[in-house]
Design a protein around this motif. Structure first.
Motif, PDB file in Angstrom:
ATOM      1  N   UNK A  78       0.901  -1.116  -0.024  1.00  0.00           N
ATOM      2  CA  UNK A  78      -0.059  -0.070  -0.117  1.00  0.00           C
ATOM      3  C   UNK A  78       0.959   1.474  -0.004  1.00  0.00           C
ATOM      4  N   UNK A  79       1.960   1.230   0.757  1.00  0.00           N
ATOM      5  CA  UNK A  79       2.772   2.510   0.892  1.00  0.00           C
ATOM      6  C   UNK A  79       3.376   2.716  -0.593  1.00  0.00           C
ATOM      7  N   UNK A  80       3.768   1.597  -1.152  1.00  0.00           N
ATOM      8  CA  UNK A  80       4.710   1.679  -2.361  1.00  0.00           C
ATOM      9  C   UNK A  80       3.664   2.311  -3.434  1.00  0.00           C
ATOM     10  N   UNK A  81       2.563   1.736  -3.151  1.00  0.00           N
ATOM     11  CA  UNK A  81       1.486   2.394  -4.277  1.00  0.00           C
ATOM     12  C   UNK A  81       1.163   3.692  -4.198  1.00  0.00           C
ATOM     13  N   UNK A  82       1.293   4.222  -2.962  1.00  0.00           N
ATOM     14  CA  UNK A  82       1.092   5.588  -2.512  1.00  0.00           C
ATOM     15  C   UNK A  82       2.292   6.338  -3.087  1.00  0.00           C
ATOM     16  N   UNK A  83       3.286   5.871  -2.626  1.00  0.00           N
ATOM     17  CA  UNK A  83       4.520   6.689  -2.984  1.00  0.00           C
ATOM     18  C   UNK A  83       4.839   6.817  -4.407  1.00  0.00           C
ATOM     19  N   UNK A  84       4.178   6.002  -5.143  1.00  0.00           N
ATOM     20  CA  UNK A  84       4.688   6.000  -6.596  1.00  0.00           C
ATOM     21  C   UNK A  84       3.714   6.645  -7.349  1.00  0.00           C
ATOM     22  N   UNK A  85       2.837   7.474  -6.832  1.00  0.00           N
ATOM     23  CA  UNK A  85       1.669   8.490  -7.469  1.00  0.00           C
ATOM     24  C   UNK A  85       2.540   9.444  -8.224  1.00  0.00           C
TER      25      UNK A  85
END
Ligand code: ARG
Ligand code: MN
Ligand code: MN
Ligand code: MN
Length: 306
Positions: A78-85
């Motif tokens: 989830x954090x990687x998904x958010x960070x890759x925005x």
């Protein structure tokens, strides 16, 4: 470029403590200044924690720390998904189990953007075990099998929102493969460049081919750099040293070529165990390699498209 570092203090994927100190060791080695000196903007997102653990059991009795591993994977993806925005996420490990979260997270993002996700896996190991085949029980040996959608994770690791096509994974530096991994990887479609191929052809020729494939498919490239990709003489701070690894010059050339390609969109720095380091030299080597990937070079060069 806007660089974001996120600390992932995962150590439960290995058999020994210490990797939880990795993120702070990179900070002490000057990762922030190294990024800023290259003219990039920078934010430190701090260190992630995992959520609550659920009781979860697997028939393979050697598996270590499955409940916390699952809880890490959920939090990290989830954090990687958010960070890759937006921007360029740099994930500071932590052991290689974290790639079972970073790669699915960024791949979910790429899928939404209609881009193919590619992975360059720089490692002594293939990390291609499933929960059934691991004999050490150390789950840092499993992320590639998981994120490429191999069987044997259903009902244990989280369901993947997006799978990486094995044909889009290239491994370099391989020199320690367990028997079950060798059989499984043979038919997987993954490109494996072992040290023998590096010795024969050199890193430049091998990498050029892979970069050309990423470019031809309008792909985005994630780089996962395991400390043990490097020869232990230059990078001793890792629990799983294997002799005969990449040299300082080979590793920097890879990073420089990757920079020139302009295709890399995210990075993992994994397996640093500061408890095993010598006056911070492994952390420093890793920060310097990251800097080469972000554009540090001795002389100005025209940007070359490989
Ligand atoms: N194949 C071995 C195992 O499964 C070593 C894995 C090492 N992985 C790593 N990420 N350092 O235990
Ligand atoms: Mn914990
Ligand atoms: Mn690894
Ligand atoms: Mn490794």
């Amino acid at each position: 470029m806007h660089c974001k570092i996120l600390g992932l203090p995962v150590q439960e994927g290995t058999g020994r403590p210490g990797c939880n100190m990795g993120p702070d060791s990179y900070r002490a080695a000057g990762i922030a200044d190294a990024i800023r000196e290259l003219g990039h903007t920078f934010v430190d997102l701090g260190n992630l924690s995992h959520g609550p653990e659920r009781a979860i059991d697997h028939p393979n009795p050697v598996i270590k720390s499955l409940p916390v591993a699952v809880s890490w994977i959920e939090a990290i993806s989830e954090a990687a998904y958010q960070a890759s925005a937006d921007g360029f996420p740099i994930f500071l490990g932590g052991d290689h189990l974290l790639a079972a979260g970073t790669v699915p997270g960024i791949t979910r993002r790429s899928a939404e953007n209609g881009r193919r996700q590619f992975v360059l896996w720089l490692d002594a190991h293939t990390d291609f075990h499933t929960l059934d085949t691991t004999t050490s029980g150390n789950l840092h040996g499993t992320p590639v099998a998981y994120y490429t959608g191999q069987k044997g994770f259903d009902g244990y690791f989280p369901k993947l929102a997006a799978v990486v096509d094995p044909k889009n994974v290239c491994m370099m530096g391989i020199r320690s493969v367990d028997p079950a991994e060798r059989v499984a990887i043979r038919d997987s479609g993954i490109t494996v460049y072992d040290m023998r191929q590096i010795d024969e052809h050199g890193v430049a020729a091998l990498l050029r081919d892979f970069i050309a494939r990423v470019r031809a498919e309008n792909g985005v490239l994630h780089v996962s750099l395991d400390v043990d990709f490097l020869d232990p003489t230059i990078a001793p701070a890792v629990g799983t040293t294997v002799p005969g690894g990449a040299t300082f010059r080979e590793a920097h050339l890879i990073m420089e070529m990757l920079h020139d390609s302009g295709l890399v969109t995210s990075l993992d720095l994994v397996e640093l165990n500061p408890f095993l380091d010598e006056r911070g030299r492994t952390a420093t080597v890793m920060v310097d390699l990251m800097a080469s990937l972000l554009g540090r070079s001795v002389m100005d060069r025209p940007t070359i498209s490989y």
